[in-house]
Design a protein around this motif. Structure first.
Motif, PDB file in Angstrom:
ATOM      1  N   PRO A  26       0.822  -1.205   0.000  1.00 32.12           N
ATOM      2  CA  PRO A  26       0.000   0.000   0.000  1.00 32.12           C
ATOM      3  C   PRO A  26       0.856   1.255   0.000  1.00 32.12           C
ATOM      4  N   ALA A  30      -2.280   5.400   1.917  1.00 35.13           N
ATOM      5  CA  ALA A  30      -3.469   4.560   1.711  1.00 35.13           C
ATOM      6  C   ALA A  30      -4.104   4.129   3.018  1.00 35.13           C
ATOM      7  N   CYS A  31      -3.322   4.077   4.084  1.00 36.88           N
ATOM      8  CA  CYS A  31      -3.814   3.535   5.350  1.00 36.88           C
ATOM      9  C   CYS A  31      -3.652   4.536   6.481  1.00 36.88           C
ATOM     10  N   THR A  82      -7.006  -1.632  11.152  1.00 32.69           N
ATOM     11  CA  THR A  82      -6.131  -0.740  10.409  1.00 32.69           C
ATOM     12  C   THR A  82      -6.196  -1.011   8.909  1.00 32.69           C
ATOM     13  N   ILE A  83      -6.111  -2.272   8.510  1.00 34.01           N
ATOM     14  CA  ILE A  83      -6.127  -2.564   7.076  1.00 34.01           C
ATOM     15  C   ILE A  83      -7.486  -2.231   6.476  1.00 34.01           C
ATOM     16  N   CYS A  86      -7.855   1.306   5.145  1.00 30.12           N
ATOM     17  CA  CYS A  86      -7.090   1.707   3.961  1.00 30.12           C
ATOM     18  C   CYS A  86      -8.008   2.022   2.781  1.00 30.12           C
TER      19      CYS A  86
END
Length: 206
Positions: A26, A30-31, A82-83, A86
């Motif tokens: 990423p 992005a996150c 967290t992911i 994104c």
């Protein structure tokens, strides 16, 4: 103690064995930044969480699963959150071609090694339900036993006992907590170094 000195390294990298289309780490923006859960910091939990995730056509994370656990649900859940925060571009999603992409979160606390309380030999009472407490055994909960984490007070007694990855009937869970609380913990006065009040291990069933 090291709590309050949390350092998280989120290594967003693909496995070498992944197909070329899946090797898309990423972009930095992005996150959202991963946050070390406060309770995990207090209990000084560390580990590595590896996830597999897929992207929807619009760049959202449509699916995320734990491929390899850190050993602690608090850390694994934080990695999933967290992911899922994104946001990739549609072009990045198209390049992924629907592949399950890997991402790894390395949870580490600042500060060097610390001395954890040891189990005082013979301090756990005889029990018809529990065979023993294994200090600092990191295996997951299973049919043979339950992994626990806890704090140790000034009298050497376990407090704040938390069961990890086990769903027991309330009465059984309460009995297991009482068993751990009945054990005693301490430090070898001859061993010098920074001490902490955090501990973990497994309670074995008979």
């Amino acid at each position: 103690m090291r709590h309050g000195l949390a350092l998280l390294t989120a290594a967003l990298a693909a496995f070498h064995a992944a197909p070329a289309a899946a090797r898309i780490p990423p972009p930095p923006k992005a996150c959202a930044a991963a946050e070390y859960p406060r309770e995990a910091v207090r209990y000084e939990l560390e580990g590595i969480t590896t996830l597999r995730y897929r992207l929807a056509a619009d760049g959202r994370v449509s699916e995320a699963q734990v491929a390899s656990s850190s050993g602690w649900a608090l850390l694994d859940d934080a990695a999933i959150r967290t992911i899922r925060s994104c946001r990739f571009t549609p072009a990045e999603a198209a390049r992924a071609q629907g592949a399950a992409l890997p991402v790894q979160y390395v949870w580490r606390l600042n500060g060097g090694g610390v001395l954890r309380p040891h189990l005082v030999p013979g301090s756990c009472p005889a029990s018809g339900r529990f065979a023993a407490f294994q200090p600092y055994e990191n295996a997951s909960s299973g049919p043979d036993g339950v992994k626990v984490r806890f704090l140790v007070d000034g009298a050497g007694q376990a407090r704040g006992v938390k069961l990890e990855g086990a769903s027991l009937p309330p009465e059984s869970a309460a009995a297991l907590v009482s068993y751990v609380e009945s054990c005693r913990f301490g430090f070898d006065p001859a061993v010098k170094g920074e001490r902490t009040d955090t501990a973990y291990g497994r309670v074995l069933f008979r």
